[in-house]
Design an enzyme around this catalytic site. Structure first.
Site, PDB file in Angstrom:
ATOM      1  CG  ASP A 238     -44.930  40.571  44.500  1.00  0.00           C
ATOM      2  OD1 ASP A 238     -45.258  41.825  43.804  1.00  0.00           O
ATOM      3  OD2 ASP A 238     -45.751  39.658  44.751  1.00  0.00           O
TER       4      ASP A 238
ATOM      5  CE1 TYR B  13     -43.621  43.745  36.217  1.00  0.00           C
ATOM      6  CE2 TYR B  13     -41.648  43.011  35.311  1.00  0.00           C
ATOM      7  CZ  TYR B  13     -42.506  43.946  35.642  1.00  0.00           C
ATOM      8  OH  TYR B  13     -42.052  45.267  35.395  1.00  0.00           O
TER       9      TYR B  13
ATOM     10  CG  PHE C 129     -39.887  48.095  38.166  1.00  0.00           C
ATOM     11  CD1 PHE C 129     -41.295  48.522  38.021  1.00  0.00           C
ATOM     12  CD2 PHE C 129     -38.947  48.573  39.251  1.00  0.00           C
ATOM     13  CE1 PHE C 129     -41.866  49.276  39.215  1.00  0.00           C
ATOM     14  CE2 PHE C 129     -39.769  49.191  40.287  1.00  0.00           C
ATOM     15  CZ  PHE C 129     -40.999  49.541  40.161  1.00  0.00           C
TER      16      PHE C 129
ATOM     17  CG  HIS D 290     -45.447  51.766  41.675  1.00  0.00           C
ATOM     18  ND1 HIS D 290     -45.829  51.187  40.515  1.00  0.00           N
ATOM     19  CD2 HIS D 290     -44.744  51.007  42.338  1.00  0.00           C
ATOM     20  CE1 HIS D 290     -45.349  50.063  40.502  1.00  0.00           C
ATOM     21  NE2 HIS D 290     -44.569  49.885  41.631  1.00  0.00           N
TER      22      HIS D 290
END
Length: 222
Positions: free
Chosen positions: A64, A66, A77, A186
């Site tokens: 989701d 920031y 990202f 991740h």
């Protein structure tokens, strides 16, 4: 919400008439009227705006947006110029440097990737300020799953870059033998040392694209 207007509109138009999407639209509209929500509403669909379906060469899946002020702008990202580079992106840049020798940039805006055919897609497209995952389960997953299914059915090679368990769960939706699936932990500081570093996703993506007669991605962010 700024409507999708390129070839994604035709591919996803079946979703807009479904009951879940009508409810999602109303929920999101109410959330923006009531709370501070990210990204700005005109940026919700930026991943689709900046990377038309016919141009998708690779897909990077995030979770989701920031949730701090000024960060999210509709690409997973990525943050706007002038905003501190988040820790996960610091690690992505480090792997990019180690993999391809790219210079580590002084900003976190990844629009250059999106404009070259890298679909920077979060599975949930909105979030309440300072509350990670607060819009999980309101319908976005169903919508972005539809986009992933559209991509899986494309009759051309596409690279799917799946970082972390939530992204890797989408692997079950990918059945097209033309595609390449790259999985790694991740890039967050909690897990990057468990195998994200050294996974070489950027060079692997370019080698696959070139093998299939496609232009590689220029991953260097200026």
């Amino acid at each position: 919400m700024a409507a999708i207007s390129n070839d994604w509109l035709e591919a996803l138009k079946g979703e807009f008439g479904k009951a879940y999407y009508r409810q999602l639209f109303e929920t999101v509209k109410k959330e923006y009227a009531t709370y501070l929500i990210f990204p700005p509403s005109d940026d919700i669909f930026n991943a689709f705006h900046l990377t038309p379906l016919k141009e998708v060469k690779a897909v990077i899946l995030g979770q989701d947006p920031y949730h701090n002020v000024g960060q999210a702008h509709g690409l997973c990202f990525s943050v706007k110029k002038g905003v501190d580079i988040p820790p996960s992106l610091v690690n992505i840049y480090q792997e990019l440097h180690d993999d391809l020798g790219c210079t580590i940039p002084d900003h976190g805006c990844l629009e250059k990737w999106a404009r070259q055919g890298v679909l920077m897609l979060n599975t949930v497209l909105t979030v309440r300020a300072h509350r990670a995952n607060s819009h999980r389960g309101i319908g976005w997953e169903e919508f972005t799953d539809a986009a992933i299914r559209v991509l899986d059915q494309e009759d051309r090679p596409i690279v799917f870059i799946l970082w972390g368990a939530p992204a890797q769960r989408k692997k079950a939706m990918l059945h097209n033998p033309k595609h390449l699936i790259l999985e790694a932990p991740h890039p967050s500081p909690l897990s990057a040392y468990r195998g994200f570093f050294g996974s070489r996703p950027f060079s692997q993506t370019n080698a696959f694209l070139e093998k299939n007669g496609m232009e590689p991605i220029d991953w260097q962010i200026e």
